[in-house]
Motif scaffolding. Structure first.
Motif, PDB file in Angstrom:
ATOM      1  N   UNK A  80       0.827  -1.213   0.000  1.00 14.60           N
ATOM      2  CA  UNK A  80       0.000   0.000   0.000  1.00 14.60           C
ATOM      3  C   UNK A  80       0.863   1.265   0.000  1.00 14.60           C
ATOM      4  N   UNK A  81       0.863   1.968  -1.138  1.00 14.55           N
ATOM      5  CA  UNK A  81       1.615   3.221  -1.240  1.00 14.55           C
ATOM      6  C   UNK A  81       0.694   4.407  -1.498  1.00 14.55           C
ATOM      7  N   UNK A  82      -0.552   4.119  -1.864  1.00 16.41           N
ATOM      8  CA  UNK A  82      -1.562   5.154  -2.093  1.00 16.41           C
ATOM      9  C   UNK A  82      -2.825   4.728  -1.356  1.00 16.41           C
ATOM     10  N   UNK A  83      -3.448   5.661  -0.645  1.00 14.24           N
ATOM     11  CA  UNK A  83      -4.658   5.307   0.095  1.00 14.24           C
ATOM     12  C   UNK A  83      -5.725   4.797  -0.862  1.00 14.24           C
ATOM     13  N   UNK A  84      -6.547   3.870  -0.382  1.00  5.60           N
ATOM     14  CA  UNK A  84      -7.556   3.239  -1.247  1.00  5.60           C
ATOM     15  C   UNK A  84      -8.548   4.258  -1.810  1.00  5.60           C
ATOM     16  N   UNK A  85      -8.855   5.296  -1.055  1.00  9.14           N
ATOM     17  CA  UNK A  85      -9.786   6.308  -1.562  1.00  9.14           C
ATOM     18  C   UNK A  85      -9.140   7.187  -2.639  1.00  9.14           C
ATOM     19  N   UNK A  86      -7.815   7.308  -2.584  1.00 13.94           N
ATOM     20  CA  UNK A  86      -7.121   8.157  -3.557  1.00 13.94           C
ATOM     21  C   UNK A  86      -6.753   7.428  -4.840  1.00 13.94           C
TER      22      UNK A  86
ATOM     23  N   UNK B 192      11.962   0.998   2.461  1.00 15.40           N
ATOM     24  CA  UNK B 192      12.390   0.166   1.355  1.00 15.40           C
ATOM     25  C   UNK B 192      11.265  -0.432   0.535  1.00 15.40           C
ATOM     26  N   UNK B 193      10.169  -0.846   1.185  1.00 14.80           N
ATOM     27  CA  UNK B 193       9.091  -1.505   0.438  1.00 14.80           C
ATOM     28  C   UNK B 193       8.414  -0.545  -0.542  1.00 14.80           C
ATOM     29  N   UNK B 194       8.383   0.741  -0.208  1.00 13.90           N
ATOM     30  CA  UNK B 194       7.831   1.705  -1.154  1.00 13.90           C
ATOM     31  C   UNK B 194       8.722   1.826  -2.384  1.00 13.90           C
ATOM     32  N   UNK B 195      10.027   1.775  -2.154  1.00 13.43           N
ATOM     33  CA  UNK B 195      10.957   1.891  -3.276  1.00 13.43           C
ATOM     34  C   UNK B 195      10.910   0.671  -4.183  1.00 13.43           C
TER      35      UNK B 195
ATOM     36  N   UNK C  20      16.830   6.678 -11.112  1.00 17.39           N
ATOM     37  CA  UNK C  20      17.563   5.794 -10.219  1.00 17.39           C
ATOM     38  C   UNK C  20      16.869   5.844  -8.860  1.00 17.39           C
ATOM     39  N   UNK C  21      17.015   4.788  -8.094  1.00 20.32           N
ATOM     40  CA  UNK C  21      16.305   4.649  -6.827  1.00 20.32           C
ATOM     41  C   UNK C  21      17.305   4.284  -5.736  1.00 20.32           C
ATOM     42  N   UNK C  22      17.134   4.875  -4.544  1.00 19.99           N
ATOM     43  CA  UNK C  22      18.037   4.559  -3.429  1.00 19.99           C
ATOM     44  C   UNK C  22      17.285   4.556  -2.106  1.00 19.99           C
ATOM     45  N   UNK C  23      17.514   3.497  -1.333  1.00 19.86           N
ATOM     46  CA  UNK C  23      16.920   3.374  -0.004  1.00 19.86           C
ATOM     47  C   UNK C  23      17.837   4.069   0.995  1.00 19.86           C
ATOM     48  N   UNK C  24      17.538   5.331   1.268  1.00 17.18           N
ATOM     49  CA  UNK C  24      18.398   6.144   2.121  1.00 17.18           C
ATOM     50  C   UNK C  24      17.648   7.400   2.548  1.00 17.18           C
ATOM     51  N   UNK C  25      18.054   7.952   3.669  1.00 16.42           N
ATOM     52  CA  UNK C  25      17.532   9.265   4.087  1.00 16.42           C
ATOM     53  C   UNK C  25      18.364  10.334   3.388  1.00 16.42           C
ATOM     54  N   UNK C  26      17.716  11.409   2.999  1.00 18.43           N
ATOM     55  CA  UNK C  26      18.414  12.467   2.259  1.00 18.43           C
ATOM     56  C   UNK C  26      19.616  13.002   3.027  1.00 18.43           C
ATOM     57  N   UNK C  27      19.481  13.111   4.349  1.00 16.72           N
ATOM     58  CA  UNK C  27      20.562  13.683   5.157  1.00 16.72           C
ATOM     59  C   UNK C  27      21.767  12.747   5.260  1.00 16.72           C
ATOM     60  N   UNK C  28      21.614  11.502   4.800  1.00 21.51           N
ATOM     61  CA  UNK C  28      22.720  10.542   4.843  1.00 21.51           C
ATOM     62  C   UNK C  28      23.498  10.497   3.530  1.00 21.51           C
TER      63      UNK C  28
END
Length: 224
Positions: free
Chosen positions: A51-57, A114-117, A133-141
Motif C-alpha cells: 500500500x503506497x496510495x490510500x484506497x480512496x485516492x 524500502x518496500x515503497x521503493x 535511479x532509486x536509493x533506499x536512504x535518508x536524504x541527510x545521509x
C-alpha cells in the motif's frame, strides 16, 4: 493527443481518467501517452501488494497524484541533463510523472522505507524509464553527490526540507532559473514559512489548475 489515443486503442474509460492531465498538457509523444496511461493499472496492481496510495485516492490517481506532481512541470521547464533528487518519494511522486514528462532529465528517487521503493523501481522498469535511479536512504545521509534541484511532496516541514536539501545542491545553474528546493504543500503555510526563516517563491496551484482539489495547494521554490 486524440490520434495517439486512437492508435493505442485506449478505452473511453482510460481516456476519461486521463482527462485531468490532457486538459492542461497536450504536447506528449505517443510513448509518453502510453506511459501515463499505464500508471493506473500499474499502481492498482502494486497497491494491492504494497500500500503506497490510500484506497480512496487510488481512484483519483491522475488528479491527486499525477497532475499534482506535474504542477512542477507547469512552472519549471528543466533543460536536458538537469539532475533532480526526489526526497521522500513514497510511491514515486512527484518523481515518476516528472520523469515521464522530462525524459532527458535525471531523477534520483530516495526514501527511508524500502518496500515503497520496490514499487517505485518496478513501475519505473515497467515504464522503461531510463532516467530514474532509486536509493533506499535518508536524504541527510547522502554524501558526495550533488543535484541541480531537490523536489518533495508533503514530506516534512519546510525548515527540515531545506536543511536536508541545501548540502545536496549544485551552485552552478544549468537552467534559466536558480537551483534550489521545489516542494508541493497544502493548507495555511504562514507559520511554517515563518519558522523556516526562508523567503520562498510561493505559487498557488489553483491559479494553474482550475479544480477545487488545488484550492489550498501551493508550490514553493527556495533558491539556493
Amino acid at each position: 493527443m486524440e490520434k495517439a489515443f486512437a492508435q493505442m486503442g485506449l478505452t473511453q474509460t482510460l481516456k476519461g481518467l486521463m482527462e485531468e492531465i490532457i486538459k492542461y498538457f497536450s504536447e506528449f509523444t505517443d510513448k509518453q501517452v502510453a506511459q501515463f496511461a499505464a500508471l493506473q493499472s500499474l499502481y492498482n496492481d502494486w497497491n494491492e501488494k504494497i500500500n503506497v496510495i490510500s484506497r480512496k485516492d487510488i481512484e483519483h490517481l491522475y488528479l491527486k497524484h499525477v497532475l499534482h506532481s506535474l504542477s512542477i512541470a507547469a512552472v519549471f521547464n528543466f533543460n536536458d541533463d538537469t539532475s533532480i533528487i526526489d526526497i521522500g518519494t513514497g510511491g514515486g511522486f512527484p518523481g515518476i510523472p516528472l520523469a515521464i514528462y522530462f525524459p532527458n532529465v535525471q531523477f534520483h528517487l530516495v526514501d527511508s522505507i524500502g518496500k515503497k521503493l520496490k514499487v517505485v523501481n518496478e513501475i519505473a522498469l515497467a515504464l522503461e524509464l531510463k532516467n530514474i535511479t532509486v536509493e533506499h536512504i535518508r536524504a541527510e545521509e547522502i554524501k558526495n553527490r550533488r543535484f541541480d534541484f531537490a523536489i518533495s511532496r508533503a514530506v516534512a516541514p519546510l525548515k527540515e526540507l531545506w536543511k536536508w536539501s541545501k548540502p545536496l545542491l549544485n551552485k552552478k545553474n544549468k537552467n534559466d532559473f536558480i537551483n534550489g528546493l521545489i516542494c508541493l504543500k497544502g493548507g495555511d503555510l504562514v507559520l511554517e514559512i515563518s519558522e523556516s526563516g526562508l523567503k520562498p517563491n510561493q505559487i498557488s496551484l489553483y491559479e494553474i489548475f482550475d479544480d477545487e482539489y488545488f484550492k489550498e495547494k501551493f508550490l514553493l521554490h527556495v533558491k539556493n
